[in-house]
Design an enzyme around this catalytic site. Sequence first.
Site: not given
Length: 515
Positions: A262-264, A266
């Site tokens: 996920s965006k967490r 990168g």
Amino acid sequence: MVCVRYAPSPTGLQHIGGIRTALFNYLFARSVGGGKFILRLEDTDRTRSDEAYVRNLYDTFAWLGIAWDEGPDRGGPHAPYVQSERSALYKQYAGELLAKGRAYHCFCSAGELEKLRREQDHSAGSGTAYPGYNRRCRNIPDEESRRRAGEGEAFTVRLKIPLEEAGAAALTRFNDKLLGDIEWRNADINPDPVLLKSDGFPTYHLANVVDDHLMGITHVLRAQEWISSTPLHVILYGAFGWEPPVFCHLPMVMGQDGKKLSKRHGATSIDEFRLQGCLPGALINYIALLGCSYEEGKDIYTVEELSRLFSLEKLNKAPAVFDYKKLEWYNGRYIRMTSDEELAELTLPRAVEQNLFGTADAGGDLPPGAQPPRGPSAEERALYTAAMPLVRERANFLREIPAKLGYLFREPPVPAAEEFIPKKSGPAEALGLLKMGRELLPALAAAESDGEAEELVKARAQAEQVKLGDLLMPLRTALTGSRVSPPLFLSIRLLGAERCLKRIDRALASLEGRR
Ligand code: GLU
């Protein structure tokens, strides 16, 4: 014949997971020879679907060079390929299930359903197998149900999930090509899910199954997060009396910490990778390895090779881990395989953006810093292309390239005196070394190759009893403005003797002035 599809909902930017699904479908169709790959837009969620995401989808796949055989933009025998344009079909098929007694009208209002949800939240843990709809309208007699719908009362159409089979709790079984035989108790399936919403639009489940059937999809390759919908889909196929396709739920893609990517972790959207300067070939190559193993000991594959080698048997059950460092390595490898001309072409727009060639004089009232960047002249363009060997070995992303070449196009400011002084040496020695370098310069600029230039410097260093590195260091600083730079000998040849001598003289004057 194998027929597969990529069926994204245009509710977000194209990301690693989606591209992996599309790519595996594409490769599978190609691997079997004569397979067909369809793009279908599942835009039934009208509030979250957005044209901008559709444009992003086309743009991303054009950049990747992956094309479908049929789709909204290409047409085909099953057009339209956009679900919002197929509403009448879904209504017709929902009607068929109603007529067969496999679906029913539900008259519960949004408010009533919300109340039910709240009550369930309250009694959570009280043993409800699957919280959700309480099947309240399932037992309304047919006649009454038809009458109320006919009188204009708002309704949704729900699937009647079979709960009992031969006196026992009903089960749904299917085979997943990767995960094997799977069995669900029907009581654990989303209770009587909505197929048709009150506005006449279908839900994902109905539209997805109807379209897969009508479009002749033989294999459904999709992300593992959809596996909980599959028992429901299998029941739907059964209710219609259709043969379900082969299901294959692809291995999850995780971040390094074992959690779903996920965006967490990168960047995940393809736009971000593009902006960073990923090459499409590198991205495809790396994504194709997320959950599939091809040949032992080989890591660079063209799309053609992948199309030949891919098979469902080569998929891994274990989740794939997305490793940003590995992608960087791939991208570096692809940059090294790119020709000077192509690399220059790919990075020139960024070079312009980064003001490598200075600004255009747009006139007006703009102060100098606010003038727009200027494109390269023919001469600058040729120099830029010829400079690609200087950066090809060192850059892992295209974005890094122009910034490394500023000194070729602009005279760098003369650095502080310390920057000219080799280790264990002093200002006087540095000055002497730079003078020596100046004497060598015309020959270095005229050298045919790095090897020839190096011989010249070596011979001089030996004759003067100085270290090769010490002789080069002040020269590098004078010419490039930094102790660390791309390879010096080619830089000298590209700059030419005249520009080099000017920079050296400027540095000498500055060093002498500072003594
Ligand atoms: N529209 C679904 C998605 O956005 C498709 C899932 C499927 O492939 O069945 O991923």
